[in-house]
Design a protein around this motif. Sequence first.
Motif, PDB file in Angstrom:
ATOM      1  N   CYS A  73      11.248   5.601 -15.799  1.00  0.00           N
ATOM      2  CA  CYS A  73      12.570   4.975 -15.636  1.00  0.00           C
ATOM      3  C   CYS A  73      13.527   5.809 -14.781  1.00  0.00           C
ATOM      4  N   GLU A  74      12.989   6.453 -13.749  1.00  0.00           N
ATOM      5  CA  GLU A  74      13.810   7.231 -12.822  1.00  0.00           C
ATOM      6  C   GLU A  74      14.063   6.506 -11.496  1.00  0.00           C
ATOM      7  N   ALA A  75      13.213   5.538 -11.145  1.00  0.00           N
ATOM      8  CA  ALA A  75      13.343   4.855  -9.858  1.00  0.00           C
ATOM      9  C   ALA A  75      14.666   4.093  -9.794  1.00  0.00           C
ATOM     10  N   LYS A  76      15.302   4.157  -8.625  1.00  0.00           N
ATOM     11  CA  LYS A  76      16.603   3.519  -8.450  1.00  0.00           C
ATOM     12  C   LYS A  76      16.500   2.349  -7.482  1.00  0.00           C
ATOM     13  N   ARG A  77      16.946   1.198  -7.940  1.00  0.00           N
ATOM     14  CA  ARG A  77      16.896  -0.017  -7.140  1.00  0.00           C
ATOM     15  C   ARG A  77      17.636   0.147  -5.807  1.00  0.00           C
ATOM     16  N   GLU A  78      18.774   0.810  -5.840  1.00  0.00           N
ATOM     17  CA  GLU A  78      19.590   0.931  -4.628  1.00  0.00           C
ATOM     18  C   GLU A  78      18.918   1.769  -3.547  1.00  0.00           C
ATOM     19  N   ASP A  79      17.954   2.623  -3.929  1.00  0.00           N
ATOM     20  CA  ASP A  79      17.234   3.422  -2.939  1.00  0.00           C
ATOM     21  C   ASP A  79      16.178   2.610  -2.209  1.00  0.00           C
ATOM     22  N   ILE A  80      15.859   1.438  -2.719  1.00  0.00           N
ATOM     23  CA  ILE A  80      14.742   0.649  -2.214  1.00  0.00           C
ATOM     24  C   ILE A  80      15.182  -0.605  -1.477  1.00  0.00           C
ATOM     25  N   GLU A  81      16.288  -1.176  -1.886  1.00  0.00           N
ATOM     26  CA  GLU A  81      16.650  -2.526  -1.435  1.00  0.00           C
ATOM     27  C   GLU A  81      16.750  -2.662   0.084  1.00  0.00           C
ATOM     28  N   GLY A  82      17.101  -1.600   0.801  1.00  0.00           N
ATOM     29  CA  GLY A  82      17.286  -1.746   2.242  1.00  0.00           C
ATOM     30  C   GLY A  82      16.149  -1.226   3.094  1.00  0.00           C
ATOM     31  N   ILE A  83      15.075  -0.724   2.499  1.00  0.00           N
ATOM     32  CA  ILE A  83      14.052  -0.060   3.310  1.00  0.00           C
ATOM     33  C   ILE A  83      12.971  -1.024   3.773  1.00  0.00           C
ATOM     34  N   SER A  84      12.325  -0.668   4.896  1.00  0.00           N
ATOM     35  CA  SER A  84      11.249  -1.467   5.493  1.00  0.00           C
ATOM     36  C   SER A  84      10.129  -0.544   5.933  1.00  0.00           C
ATOM     37  N   ASP A  85       8.950  -1.127   6.223  1.00  0.00           N
ATOM     38  CA  ASP A  85       7.856  -0.329   6.767  1.00  0.00           C
ATOM     39  C   ASP A  85       7.962  -0.268   8.284  1.00  0.00           C
ATOM     40  N   PHE A  86       6.977   0.333   8.940  1.00  0.00           N
ATOM     41  CA  PHE A  86       7.047   0.524  10.389  1.00  0.00           C
ATOM     42  C   PHE A  86       6.943  -0.791  11.158  1.00  0.00           C
ATOM     43  N   GLU A  87       6.469  -1.841  10.511  1.00  0.00           N
ATOM     44  CA  GLU A  87       6.392  -3.158  11.145  1.00  0.00           C
ATOM     45  C   GLU A  87       7.644  -3.982  10.896  1.00  0.00           C
ATOM     46  N   GLY A  88       8.598  -3.398  10.167  1.00  0.00           N
ATOM     47  CA  GLY A  88       9.840  -4.105   9.872  1.00  0.00           C
ATOM     48  C   GLY A  88       9.773  -4.979   8.637  1.00  0.00           C
ATOM     49  N   LYS A  89       8.661  -4.937   7.906  1.00  0.00           N
ATOM     50  CA  LYS A  89       8.540  -5.733   6.685  1.00  0.00           C
ATOM     51  C   LYS A  89       9.321  -5.052   5.560  1.00  0.00           C
ATOM     52  N   LYS A  90      10.158  -5.826   4.902  1.00  0.00           N
ATOM     53  CA  LYS A  90      11.037  -5.271   3.879  1.00  0.00           C
ATOM     54  C   LYS A  90      10.284  -4.994   2.581  1.00  0.00           C
ATOM     55  N   PHE A  91      10.621  -3.876   1.972  1.00  0.00           N
ATOM     56  CA  PHE A  91      10.006  -3.477   0.706  1.00  0.00           C
ATOM     57  C   PHE A  91      10.132  -4.590  -0.332  1.00  0.00           C
ATOM     58  N   VAL A  92      11.331  -5.095  -0.490  1.00  0.00           N
ATOM     59  CA  VAL A  92      11.582  -6.101  -1.529  1.00  0.00           C
ATOM     60  C   VAL A  92      10.782  -7.363  -1.265  1.00  0.00           C
TER      61      VAL A  92
ATOM     62  N   ALA B  86       1.145   2.409  -9.128  1.00  0.00           N
ATOM     63  CA  ALA B  86       1.273   1.557  -7.947  1.00  0.00           C
ATOM     64  C   ALA B  86       1.313   2.353  -6.650  1.00  0.00           C
ATOM     65  N   GLU B  87       2.011   3.482  -6.672  1.00  0.00           N
ATOM     66  CA  GLU B  87       2.215   4.212  -5.407  1.00  0.00           C
ATOM     67  C   GLU B  87       2.605   5.648  -5.686  1.00  0.00           C
ATOM     68  N   GLU B  88       2.056   6.547  -4.857  1.00  0.00           N
ATOM     69  CA  GLU B  88       2.427   7.954  -4.924  1.00  0.00           C
ATOM     70  C   GLU B  88       2.665   8.537  -3.535  1.00  0.00           C
ATOM     71  N   GLU B  89       1.914   8.060  -2.536  1.00  0.00           N
ATOM     72  CA  GLU B  89       1.800   8.751  -1.252  1.00  0.00           C
ATOM     73  C   GLU B  89       3.007   8.633  -0.317  1.00  0.00           C
ATOM     74  N   GLY B  90       3.742   7.521  -0.381  1.00  0.00           N
ATOM     75  CA  GLY B  90       4.817   7.326   0.587  1.00  0.00           C
ATOM     76  C   GLY B  90       4.313   6.995   1.976  1.00  0.00           C
ATOM     77  N   SER B  91       3.153   6.355   2.076  1.00  0.00           N
ATOM     78  CA  SER B  91       2.528   6.125   3.380  1.00  0.00           C
ATOM     79  C   SER B  91       2.998   4.857   4.084  1.00  0.00           C
ATOM     80  N   ARG B  92       3.579   3.916   3.345  1.00  0.00           N
ATOM     81  CA  ARG B  92       4.033   2.682   3.978  1.00  0.00           C
ATOM     82  C   ARG B  92       5.552   2.625   4.103  1.00  0.00           C
ATOM     83  N   PHE B  93       6.231   2.891   3.023  1.00  0.00           N
ATOM     84  CA  PHE B  93       7.694   2.835   2.999  1.00  0.00           C
ATOM     85  C   PHE B  93       8.252   4.244   2.791  1.00  0.00           C
ATOM     86  N   PRO B  94       9.499   4.493   3.210  1.00  0.00           N
ATOM     87  CA  PRO B  94      10.088   5.816   3.017  1.00  0.00           C
ATOM     88  C   PRO B  94      10.515   6.059   1.577  1.00  0.00           C
ATOM     89  N   THR B  95       9.535   6.071   0.699  1.00  0.00           N
ATOM     90  CA  THR B  95       9.757   6.385  -0.707  1.00  0.00           C
ATOM     91  C   THR B  95       8.457   6.929  -1.265  1.00  0.00           C
TER      92      THR B  95
END
Length: 409
Positions: free
Chosen positions: A141-160, A122-131
Amino acid sequence: MDLEKVLADNIANLSAIGSDPTGGMTRLLYTDSWLEAQKFVETQLTNAGLTAAFDEVGNLFGRVEGTKYPEETILSGSHIDTVVNGGNLDGQFGVIAAYVAIQYLLETYGKPLRSLEVISMAEEEGSRFPTVFWGSKNFVCEAKREDIEGISDFEGKKFVDEMHRQGFDFRKEATEKRDDIKAFVEIHIEQGNVLENEALQIGVVNNIAGQRRYTIVLKGEANHAGTTPMGYRKDAVYGFSKICGEIIDRALVVGDPLVVTFGKVEPKPNTVNVVPGEVLFTMDCRHTDQEVLKHFTEEAEALMKAIAEQHGLSIEIDLWMDEAPVPMDEAIVATVEKAAQAENMDYKVMHSGAGHDSQIIAPHYPSAMIFVPSIKGISHNPAEATKEEDLVAGVKVLAKALYELAYKE
């Protein structure tokens, strides 16, 4: 199968999805063009004779069951997302090459003994969201939900919100890492100019370099450019220049594969008639040996502090990335090297200075990488290109390696 035509057609058709009016491609995680691209790949997987399915987060898989050892899986693939205004090979070539190679094997040899599977991450580059590495980190199975729930892109659109909008969700907490993967082989453009300069067709990657990244702030004293004598200045840019020169000179003495880069420099107040009182800069250092990387950067930190003190400056050093080198599996590397020899390719065993999904997967499953040359070493750029014959050579080596892993007893 006409490998050259099939490969060229797939690259052209997939590159049209997310094509940028200014040139190149922009296809970011959970955008409409990203989903369209994954749907295109889904269709191609089905056409190649594989059973296609998405996981919860949007990784796409195509699978053909082995006839004798279906519980043993040989995996290949890469990522489908791009950087902003990127080229048409980074990531997607590895996805296309995987299903084209497997289609060729199925048409030539029939079904494999072990299961063969393609992954379009799905994603490798980190070009839209800070992940980064969202696809491969979920796969292992290394990705952590808590690292993602609060992040947004540069337009303010939330990852979730964007993930849900495209019909995907977080990986289920109870999901366990798969135990059927016996090998992972990723093919990628080199994104450097070593293979081209040495007139080689194939790179057999045995290690992905570790990285240490810093943000450093030097503070001196801003003052009048005309009335402050040179001997009285606390010039932050001068301090930075000494740091930059000294560390690069030391890196040249250490030699390859050590690399160090001062990639971002922001002086303040950054005007013609004021002695700069502050400089923010970054340092990126990479090496394939963790001890060498650690020793060099610790010496660099001490040197920066000494230079700052010598010039009456204060210094803040923030080490914000510390990724260890990731060796590839010796047996899988040997299989890829044997495949290159069998296909009469000019090749070399080499390391990767760039990060790839393989560095996330290799600690969990036996892995190796194949590089094909990049013209002038250009990547993350609309000018990114590789000769067609080199792309075909890479697919042939990948197919041969997959044959050795999936079709042999």
